[in-house]
Design a protein around this motif. Structure first.
Motif, short mmCIF file in Angstrom:
data_model
loop_
_atom_site.label_atom_id
_atom_site.label_comp_id
_atom_site.label_asym_id
_atom_site.label_seq_id
_atom_site.Cartn_x
_atom_site.Cartn_y
_atom_site.Cartn_z
N CYS A 29 2.60 6.33 5.34
CA CYS A 29 2.03 4.99 5.26
C CYS A 29 1.46 4.79 3.87
CB CYS A 29 0.85 4.83 6.23
SG CYS A 29 1.26 5.13 7.92
N SER A 30 1.69 3.64 3.30
CA SER A 30 1.02 3.31 2.05
C SER A 30 0.68 1.83 2.05
CB SER A 30 1.90 3.66 0.85
OG SER A 30 3.19 3.13 0.99
N PRO A 31 -0.51 1.50 1.56
CA PRO A 31 -0.90 0.08 1.53
C PRO A 31 0.11 -0.73 0.73
CG PRO A 31 -2.78 1.49 1.07
CD PRO A 31 -1.57 2.38 1.07
N PHE A 32 0.47 -1.86 1.28
CA PHE A 32 1.50 -2.73 0.70
C PHE A 32 1.11 -3.18 -0.70
CE2 PHE A 32 3.66 -6.98 0.51
CZ PHE A 32 4.95 -6.49 0.48
N THR A 33 -0.20 -3.36 -0.94
CA THR A 33 -0.66 -3.92 -2.20
C THR A 33 -0.95 -2.84 -3.24
OG1 THR A 33 -2.88 -3.89 -1.28
CG2 THR A 33 -1.68 -5.97 -1.17
N SER A 34 -0.88 -1.57 -2.84
CA SER A 34 -1.29 -0.50 -3.73
C SER A 34 -0.14 0.01 -4.58
CB SER A 34 -1.87 0.66 -2.93
OG SER A 34 -2.18 1.73 -3.79
N ASN A 51 7.71 -4.82 18.77
CA ASN A 51 6.69 -5.58 18.03
C ASN A 51 5.86 -4.74 17.07
OD1 ASN A 51 7.47 -7.72 19.65
ND2 ASN A 51 5.87 -7.36 21.15
N GLY A 52 5.83 -3.43 17.30
CA GLY A 52 4.97 -2.61 16.47
C GLY A 52 5.00 -1.16 16.91
N CYS A 53 3.98 -0.41 16.48
CA CYS A 53 3.94 1.01 16.84
C CYS A 53 2.51 1.51 16.82
CB CYS A 53 4.81 1.83 15.88
SG CYS A 53 4.26 1.80 14.16
N ARG A 70 7.22 4.32 6.43
CA ARG A 70 8.57 4.89 6.29
C ARG A 70 8.68 6.10 7.20
NH1 ARG A 70 7.13 3.60 1.01
NH2 ARG A 70 8.65 2.34 -0.15
N LEU A 71 9.70 6.14 8.03
CA LEU A 71 9.94 7.34 8.84
C LEU A 71 10.54 8.41 7.94
CD1 LEU A 71 11.35 6.15 12.28
CD2 LEU A 71 9.00 6.45 11.54
N THR A 72 9.98 9.61 8.00
CA THR A 72 10.49 10.70 7.18
C THR A 72 11.25 11.72 8.03
OG1 THR A 72 8.35 11.81 7.41
CG2 THR A 72 8.69 10.47 5.44
N ARG A 88 11.65 1.45 13.59
CA ARG A 88 12.26 1.02 12.33
C ARG A 88 12.07 2.10 11.27
NH1 ARG A 88 10.37 -5.33 11.83
NH2 ARG A 88 10.72 -5.87 14.00
N SER A 89 13.11 2.37 10.50
CA SER A 89 13.03 3.44 9.50
C SER A 89 12.09 3.06 8.36
CB SER A 89 14.41 3.77 8.97
OG SER A 89 15.02 2.61 8.44
N ILE A 90 12.00 1.78 8.07
CA ILE A 90 11.00 1.30 7.11
C ILE A 90 10.54 -0.07 7.58
CG2 ILE A 90 12.78 0.38 5.56
CD1 ILE A 90 10.77 1.04 3.25
N SER A 91 9.24 -0.30 7.51
CA SER A 91 8.72 -1.58 7.98
C SER A 91 7.42 -1.90 7.27
CB SER A 91 8.48 -1.54 9.49
OG SER A 91 7.56 -0.51 9.80
#
Length: 117
Positions: A29-34, A51-53, A70-72, A88-91
């Motif tokens: 996980c990484s912040p979208f804005t960072s 809808n989510g996880c 991102r799924l690793t 989702r592999s990336i979301s």
């Protein structure tokens, strides 16, 4: 006419689609804005829906934070999982709620994420 009945059927269908599927997928996980290279956190996706996880990480993210997930590593799929789909592999997802799971040296946080469609 029968428009309202169709809507009810659609709602039922949507609820059925959003059943949470158990999984055990490693993710980052990484912040979208960072843009900081050190801001990526490892986590484990424990279940997911359309809808989510739900993900557990060692770092707390505030509600409302947009995360790139991102799924690793994804476990081998059974035929049932293949039919139901996989996370989702990336979301990009928003933290809707979070809770502290453990309060020792290996602090752990659980978060409910909602995908941005």
């Amino acid at each position: 006419g029968g428009g309202s009945m169709n809507l009810a059927q659609e709602i039922q269908k949507e609820q059925r689609i959003a059943i949470r599927n158990l999984t055990d997928a490693a993710a980052t996980c990484s912040p979208f804005t960072s843009t900081c290279p050190g801001s990526t956190v490892d986590g484990l996706v424990c279940n997911f829906s359309s809808n989510g996880c739900y993900i557990e990480t060692s770092q707390k993210f505030q509600c409302g934070t947009m995360l790139i997930v991102r799924l690793t590593q994804y476990p081998a799929m059974s035929s049932l999982q293949a039919i139901e789909g996989c996370p989702r592999s990336i979301s990009v997802a928003e933290v809707k709620w979070q809770q502290k799971l453990r309060d020792d040296a290996a602090a752990c946080y659980g978060m409910g994420l909602q995908y941005l469609h």
